[in-house]
Design a protein around this motif. Structure first.
Motif, PDB file in Angstrom:
ATOM      1  N   ASP A   9       0.800  -1.219   0.000  1.00 20.40           N
ATOM      2  CA  ASP A   9       0.000   0.000   0.000  1.00 20.40           C
ATOM      3  C   ASP A   9       0.836   1.274   0.000  1.00 20.40           C
ATOM      4  N   LYS A  12      -0.516   3.556  -3.576  1.00 22.08           N
ATOM      5  CA  LYS A  12      -1.919   3.120  -3.565  1.00 22.08           C
ATOM      6  C   LYS A  12      -2.644   3.668  -4.792  1.00 22.08           C
ATOM      7  N   ASN A  26       2.065   6.775  -0.234  1.00 18.01           N
ATOM      8  CA  ASN A  26       1.448   6.518   1.062  1.00 18.01           C
ATOM      9  C   ASN A  26       2.460   6.014   2.095  1.00 18.01           C
TER      10      ASN A  26
END
Length: 265
Positions: A9, A12, A26
């Motif tokens: 992540d 993202k 992120n």
């Protein structure tokens, strides 16, 4: 490893049904500094979205109080040595070759590599708190994502020399005044404004959006005389390829649009 998000992540991607894809850098606890894996993932995300028919506009933003604070210098050798030659893992190279409009939603600091990613966007929306900083000379890093060439062409060589040779910060207000940023808004409104611009783009002829972005960006690399020649050549090629039926549909479309109220953007 940064514990603020699982590895998958750190870059993202979110897509919506109308054709907007949002890429979020992120890694907020590290001010979204880029590891080599993140750089590769960002490059591949842009390449992948450029190839998706359902994506019309790409927005790039960062989580937390930074857009991107540059490369994670704790792994500088891993990132820089030889890596500048690999275009497949170079996000700026992929952005420059992306056919679709890219909007940068800059909510905070855009430093060095983050600054270069900003410069590769087609349109920039910045928060009032945003700052653009070039720290190449501070850390002995040679630019390889275009900052040394692009910034001077946007804000002028004298300003660019001061920014890059001193490491001074360009505030959002300065960036707007100098033509670097399109819009300044409250931090909470940055992504919303970027999506409004994306929606306005999506309402138009998508084939022409791609052609128009291409002729602007390709022409910007040329002097004016050659840029005008490029426009004429592509214009002739476009119209020569159109059928009578396509011209008829163009006329009908123009008539239908003229009866609609103007956009509020």
């Amino acid at each position: 490893m940064d514990q603020s998000a699982p590895p998958e992540d750190l870059i993202k991607i979110e897509r919506d049904p109308i054709g907007i894809a949002v890429i979020t850098i992120n890694r907020p606890r590290s001010l979204n500094s880029l590891t080599r894996a993140m750089i590769t993932d960002l490059a591949q995300a842009i390449k992948r979205l450029d190839g998706e028919d359902g994506v019309r506009v790409i927005i790039i933003t960062g989580s937390g109080r930074a857009f991107c604070s540059g490369v994670d210098l704790t792994a500088a050798e891993d990132v820089f040595k030889g890596d500048v030659k690999d275009v497949e893992t170079d996000p700026v190279w992929q952005m420059e070759r992306c056919r679709k409009p890219i909007i940068g939603a800059i909510g905070g600091f855009a430093v060095t590599a983050g600054f270069e990613i900003s410069l590769a966007c087609d349109i920039l929306v910045a928060a009032k708190e945003a700052r653009f900083i070039d720290t190449h000379v501070r850390f002995g890093i040679f630019p390889s994502w275009g900052l040394s060439q692009k910034l001077s062409r946007i804000i002028g060589p004298n300003r660019a020399r001061e920014v890059s040779l001193t490491g001074m910060a360009i505030t959002a207000e300065m960036a707007e005044k100098w033509g670097l940023v399109n819009h300044i808004v409250e931090r909470s409104e940055v992504l919303k404004k970027a999506k409004q611009i994306a929606e306005a783009i999506i309402k138009n002829n998508q084939g022409m959006v791609l052609r128009y972005k291409s002729v602007i960006n390709d022409g910007f690399k040329l002097d004016l005389a050659n840029g005008l020649t490029l426009e004429k050549e592509r214009g002739h090629s476009y119209y020569d390829g159109m059928t009578k039926e396509q011209f008829k549909k163009m006329g009908e479309f123009i008539l239908s649009r003229s009866t609609k109220p103007a956009s509020k953007l």
